[in-house]
Design a protein around this motif. Structure first.
Motif, PDB file in Angstrom:
ATOM      1  N   THR A   1      -0.057  -8.434 -23.986  1.00  0.00           N
ATOM      2  CA  THR A   1      -1.176  -9.108 -23.303  1.00  0.00           C
ATOM      3  C   THR A   1      -0.702  -9.975 -22.128  1.00  0.00           C
ATOM      4  O   THR A   1       0.443 -10.427 -22.094  1.00  0.00           O
ATOM      5  CB  THR A   1      -1.979  -9.961 -24.314  1.00  0.00           C
TER       6      THR A   1
ATOM      7  N   SER B   1      -0.507  -5.959 -15.348  1.00  0.00           N
ATOM      8  CA  SER B   1      -0.472  -5.429 -13.984  1.00  0.00           C
ATOM      9  C   SER B   1      -0.368  -3.900 -13.973  1.00  0.00           C
ATOM     10  O   SER B   1       0.077  -3.289 -14.951  1.00  0.00           O
ATOM     11  CB  SER B   1       0.712  -6.034 -13.239  1.00  0.00           C
TER      12      SER B   1
ATOM     13  N   MET C   1      -5.892  -2.953 -16.311  1.00  0.00           N
ATOM     14  CA  MET C   1      -4.974  -3.448 -15.283  1.00  0.00           C
ATOM     15  C   MET C   1      -5.702  -4.211 -14.177  1.00  0.00           C
ATOM     16  O   MET C   1      -6.669  -4.894 -14.448  1.00  0.00           O
ATOM     17  CB  MET C   1      -4.165  -2.271 -14.761  1.00  0.00           C
TER      18      MET C   1
ATOM     19  N   GLU D   1      -3.975  -6.511  -5.027  1.00  0.00           N
ATOM     20  CA  GLU D   1      -4.435  -7.603  -5.892  1.00  0.00           C
ATOM     21  C   GLU D   1      -3.531  -8.820  -5.688  1.00  0.00           C
ATOM     22  O   GLU D   1      -2.311  -8.713  -5.805  1.00  0.00           O
ATOM     23  CB  GLU D   1      -4.383  -7.176  -7.359  1.00  0.00           C
TER      24      GLU D   1
HETATM   25  P1  NAD Z   1       2.286  -8.263 -16.320  1.00  0.00           P
HETATM   26  O1  NAD Z   1       2.110  -6.788 -16.202  1.00  0.00           O
HETATM   27  O2  NAD Z   1       3.385  -8.902 -15.575  1.00  0.00           O
HETATM   28  O3  NAD Z   1       2.545  -8.653 -17.849  1.00  0.00           O
HETATM   29  C1  NAD Z   1       1.626  -8.283 -18.856  1.00  0.00           C
HETATM   30  C2  NAD Z   1       2.371  -8.202 -20.170  1.00  0.00           C
HETATM   31  O4  NAD Z   1       3.308  -7.131 -20.104  1.00  0.00           O
HETATM   32  C3  NAD Z   1       3.181  -9.462 -20.514  1.00  0.00           C
HETATM   33  O5  NAD Z   1       3.067  -9.736 -21.888  1.00  0.00           O
HETATM   34  C4  NAD Z   1       4.588  -9.049 -20.157  1.00  0.00           C
HETATM   35  O6  NAD Z   1       5.572  -9.741 -20.874  1.00  0.00           O
HETATM   36  C5  NAD Z   1       4.571  -7.586 -20.533  1.00  0.00           C
HETATM   37  N1  NAD Z   1       5.617  -6.778 -19.912  1.00  0.00           N
HETATM   38  C6  NAD Z   1       6.195  -6.972 -18.697  1.00  0.00           C
HETATM   39  N2  NAD Z   1       7.140  -6.026 -18.494  1.00  0.00           N
HETATM   40  C7  NAD Z   1       7.149  -5.225 -19.577  1.00  0.00           C
HETATM   41  C8  NAD Z   1       7.911  -4.075 -19.967  1.00  0.00           C
HETATM   42  N3  NAD Z   1       8.848  -3.562 -19.181  1.00  0.00           N
HETATM   43  N4  NAD Z   1       7.649  -3.508 -21.147  1.00  0.00           N
HETATM   44  C9  NAD Z   1       6.688  -4.006 -21.945  1.00  0.00           C
HETATM   45  N5  NAD Z   1       5.960  -5.097 -21.653  1.00  0.00           N
HETATM   46  C10 NAD Z   1       6.178  -5.692 -20.475  1.00  0.00           C
HETATM   47  O7  NAD Z   1       0.869  -8.916 -15.999  1.00  0.00           O
HETATM   48  P2  NAD Z   1       0.496 -10.482 -15.950  1.00  0.00           P
HETATM   49  O8  NAD Z   1       1.087 -11.053 -14.707  1.00  0.00           O
HETATM   50  O9  NAD Z   1       0.781 -11.129 -17.256  1.00  0.00           O
HETATM   51  O10 NAD Z   1      -1.099 -10.421 -15.823  1.00  0.00           O
HETATM   52  C11 NAD Z   1      -1.762 -10.297 -14.616  1.00  0.00           C
HETATM   53  C12 NAD Z   1      -2.305  -8.883 -14.472  1.00  0.00           C
HETATM   54  O11 NAD Z   1      -3.148  -8.580 -15.575  1.00  0.00           O
HETATM   55  C13 NAD Z   1      -3.184  -8.726 -13.247  1.00  0.00           C
HETATM   56  O12 NAD Z   1      -2.861  -7.524 -12.588  1.00  0.00           O
HETATM   57  C14 NAD Z   1      -4.595  -8.647 -13.818  1.00  0.00           C
HETATM   58  O13 NAD Z   1      -5.526  -7.955 -13.035  1.00  0.00           O
HETATM   59  C15 NAD Z   1      -4.338  -7.953 -15.106  1.00  0.00           C
HETATM   60  N6  NAD Z   1      -5.437  -8.169 -16.053  1.00  0.00           N
HETATM   61  C16 NAD Z   1      -6.286  -7.136 -16.290  1.00  0.00           C
HETATM   62  C17 NAD Z   1      -7.359  -7.285 -17.151  1.00  0.00           C
HETATM   63  C18 NAD Z   1      -8.285  -6.144 -17.439  1.00  0.00           C
HETATM   64  O14 NAD Z   1      -8.925  -6.162 -18.476  1.00  0.00           O
HETATM   65  N7  NAD Z   1      -8.369  -5.133 -16.574  1.00  0.00           N
HETATM   66  C19 NAD Z   1      -7.564  -8.516 -17.771  1.00  0.00           C
HETATM   67  C20 NAD Z   1      -6.691  -9.556 -17.501  1.00  0.00           C
HETATM   68  C21 NAD Z   1      -5.617  -9.362 -16.637  1.00  0.00           C
END
Ligand code: NAD
Length: 480
Positions: free
Chosen positions: A146, A226, A250, A382
Motif C-alpha cells: 500500500t 505508482s 495506480m 502525475e
Molecule cells: P510507490 O509505488 O512508491 O509505493 C507504493 C508501495 O509499493 C509502497 O509500500 C512501497 O514500499 C512499495 N514498493 C516500492 N517498490 C517496490 C518493489 N520493488 N516491490 C514491491 N513493493 C514495492 O507509491 P507511493 O509513492 O507510496 O504512492 C503514491 C502513488 O500511489 C501515486 O502514484 C498515486 O497516484 C498512487 N495511488 C493510487 C491510488 C488508486 O487507487 N489508484 C490510491 C492512492 C495512491
C-alpha cells in the motif's frame, strides 16, 4: 521512544532493524521506531498465513461477520485518536484524518455485511437431469502493498474484503506511514482473528514487498501505488510460477472540465477541493482544470481568491485547511515540476513557494499554473502534490478531447448546468469514475473504485465488486 514491531502468526516479532517515523508538520517530532523487516520476516508471515488458511476459509459467515463488526466498532469509537495518528504521520489535516479513520470503520462494517450477503448462483444445465452451481472460493494468501497517501483507508479496503471472503493476508504498508496500518492490524487481531490470518510486515518495498511478490505461496497481490512500481509488480506476478492474480491501482492526471454555463461557486469549490485538499496528494486529484474561454478569467480569479483564504499549516492545528507535503522527497518532486512548468512557458499564477511555520516541516503554498498546454509535462505527468494546471479551451468538444488526451483514466469531472453536456461527458469520459458538479476526489465506499488505461489493472476495488479479485469462481455439475 515507542517501538512498533511486525505482527506475524499471532505474535509480535522483533526486527533486527527499525526506521523512524517522522511527523511532516514538525520534523523534530519522532512518532516512533517501526520494524524494518527482512525477506525472512515476509516468508515467515506468508507461511503463517498459509497455515491459517484452511481453517479460516471454512469459518462460518457469522464468525467472520462478528470479527469484522467488532473491529469496525473499535475503529469508529477511536476515530479521533486514529485520525490523529494518521494526520501526525501523513500530514493531512486532522478533520481529514478523522474522516479517513471513520471511513476505515465504515468499510469494515460494509464487509462484515458482505460475509452474510455473499452467495452463489444455480442454473439448469443444458443436459437433462443435471444441475449447475456457481460458487466463489477464497484465493488463499493475499499479499498487499500500500502507498502512503491513505494510510488507513487503503489497508482497510484491501484487508476487509480479503478476510470477508475467507482469505489470509500479509500486508506491507508504505515505509513512511506505518503507524495507521499497524493500528488497524492490531484492532483486527484483537477482535478475534485466529493466529496467522492477518500479518503485517513493515519495511522497504524492495525488500519486504519484493519478498511477498516472489513467494510462491502467495496467490494474489493487491497493490496501490505508482505506475512504475505497479508495472514491475505485474510483470513479476505474471512471470511467477504459479502465476499470481494481480490487482493494481495506480496514478492519475484527472481532468476537471469547467464549462461556460457552470455554477461558478460550485466549480471553484470542486477545483479547490479536488486539486488542493489533502495537499493534492490523492490519486483522484484534479490536477488538470480544463476551462472554456467564456468563464476562464472569472474562474481563475475566483479560484485564486479561494486559494488566498486557505491556511497552510501544521496538520494537527485547528483551522488548518492544507497540511504539509508528506516528506522531503515529495516536496522536491513538487518543486521540480513547478520549475518544469515555468521552463515550459506556463505562467505560475499563484503560490508554489516553500513556507515556514512555527515548527520545521514540508510546507508548500498550493501552486496554480495558467496558460498550460495539454502537451506540457505538468499536464501529462502525475506530480502528486498541490499543483494544478489551468488549460483554456474553446468549447465542450475541445474540453472532452483534452480531458481524454492522457495515458491515465482514474477519475474525470465536469461542472456544467447542461444536462446534455453532463450526459455526454458521463458516456464519453475515458475514466473509471465520472463526477458531475462534484470534485474528482471523494468517493463512496459501497460502490466500485478504480480506473482505466494507465491508472488501473485488474478487477475493481470496494463494494461487492471487490469479490472479483478476492475470490475464484467454481462451476459444479451434479446429476440428480
Ligand atoms: P510507490 O509505488 O512508491 O509505493 C507504493 C508501495 O509499493 C509502497 O509500500 C512501497 O514500499 C512499495 N514498493 C516500492 N517498490 C517496490 C518493489 N520493488 N516491490 C514491491 N513493493 C514495492 O507509491 P507511493 O509513492 O507510496 O504512492 C503514491 C502513488 O500511489 C501515486 O502514484 C498515486 O497516484 C498512487 N495511488 C493510487 C491510488 C488508486 O487507487 N489508484 C490510491 C492512492 C495512491
Amino acid at each position: 521512544m515507542s517501538v512498533f514491531q511486525n505482527f506475524i502468526g499471532g505474535e509480535t516479532v522483533a526486527a533486527a532493524n527499525v526506521s523512524r517515523n517522522i511527523n511532516p508538520s514538525n520534523t523534530g517530532d519522532v512518532i516512533g521506531e517501526f520494524a524494518s523487516g527482512t525477506k525472512a520476516d515476509a516468508d515467515r508471515a506468508v507461511a503463517a498465513a498459509k497455515a491459517a488458511f484452511p481453517a479460516w476459509s471454512r469459518t462460518t459467515p457469522q464468525e467472520r461477520y462478528d470479527i469484522l463488526k467488532k473491529a469496525s466498532d473499535e475503529v469508529l469509537a477511536r476515530r479521533e485518536e486514529l485520525g490523529r495518528i494518521l494526520s501526525r504521520e501523513e500530514g493531512k489535516t486532522l478533520p481529514e484524518g478523522i474522516g479517513e479513520a471513520a471511513r476505515a470503520g465504515q468499510i469494515l462494517a460494509f464487509f462484515a455485511g458482505e460475509c452474510l450477503r455473499f452467495g452463489g448462483e444455480t442454473m439448469p444445465s443444458v443436459r437433462p437431469g443435471v444441475g449447475v452451481e456457481m460458487t466463489r472460493e477464497a484465493l488463499g494468501v493475499i499479499g498487499m502493498i500500500t502507498p502512503w497517501n491513505f494510510p488507513i483507508a487503503i489497508p482497510a479496503w484491501k484487508i476487509a474484503p480479503a478476510l470477508a471472503y475467507g482469505n489470509c493476508v500479509v500486508i506491507k504498508p508504505a515505509e513512511i506511514v506505518p503507524h495507521s496500518a499497524w493500528a488497524l492490524v492490531d484492532i483486527l487481531n484483537r477482535a478475534g482473528l485466529p493466529k496467522g490470518v492477518l500479518n503485517i510486515v513493515m519495511g522497504k518495498g524492495s525488500v519486504v514487498g519484493q519478498a511477498i511478490i516472489d513467494n510462491p505461496d502467495v496467490a494474489g497481490i493487491s497493490f496501490t501505488g505508482s505506475v512504475q512500481t505497479g508495472r514491475r509488480i505485474a510483470a513479476n506476478c505474471v512471470a511467477a510460477s504459479p502465476m499470481k492474480k494481480v490487482q493494481l491501482e495506480m496514478g492519475g492526471k484527472n481532468p476537471l472540465v469547467v464549462l461556460d454555463d457552470a455554477d461558478l461557486k460550485i466549480a471553484v469549490e470542486c477545483a479547490a477541493n479536488g486539486a488542493f485538499f489533502s495537499t493534492g496528494q490523492r490519486c483522484t486529484a484534479s490536477s488538470r482544470l480544463i476551462v472554456t474561454a467564456g468563464i476562464h478569467d472569472a474562474f481563475v480569479a475566483a479560484l485564486t481568491e479561494r486559494l488566498q483564504g486557505l491556511v497552510i499549516d501544521d496538520a494537527l492545528k485547528a483551522g488548518t485547511h492544507i497540511g504539509p507535503v508528506v516528506d522531503e522527497n515529495q516536496l522536491a518532486t513538487d518543486e521540480k515540476y513547478i520549475a518544469i512548468g515555468r521552463d515550459e512557458g506556463a505562467k505560475l499564477h499563484w503560490g508554489g513557494e516553500r513556507l515556514n511555520r512555527e515548527n520545521p516541516g514540508f510546507y508548500l503554498q498550493p501552486a496554480l499554473f495558467t496558460g498550460v498546454a495539454n502537451s506540457m509535462r505538468i499536464a501529462r505527468e502525475e506530480i502528486f502534490g498541490p499543483v494544478a494546471a489551468v488549460i483554456r479551451v474553446a468549447n465542450y468538444d475541445e474540453a472532452l478531447a483534452v480531458a481524454n488526451d492522457t495515458e491515465f483514466g482514474l477519475s474525470s469531472g465536469i461542472c456544467t448546468t447542461s444536462l446534455k453536456h453532463a450526459t455526454h461527458f458521463k458516456r464519453n469520459a475515458e475514466a473509471g469514475m465520472v463526477m458531475v458538479n462534484l470534485a474528482t476526489a471523494g468517493v463512496d465506499y459501497h460502490v466500485p473504485f478504480g480506473g482505466r488505461k494507465g491508472s488501473s489493472y485488474g478487477p475493481r476495488e470496494q463494494g461487492s465488486y471487490a469479490r472479483e479479485f478476492y475470490t475464484s469462481v467454481k462451476t459444479s455439475y451434479t446429476l440428480a
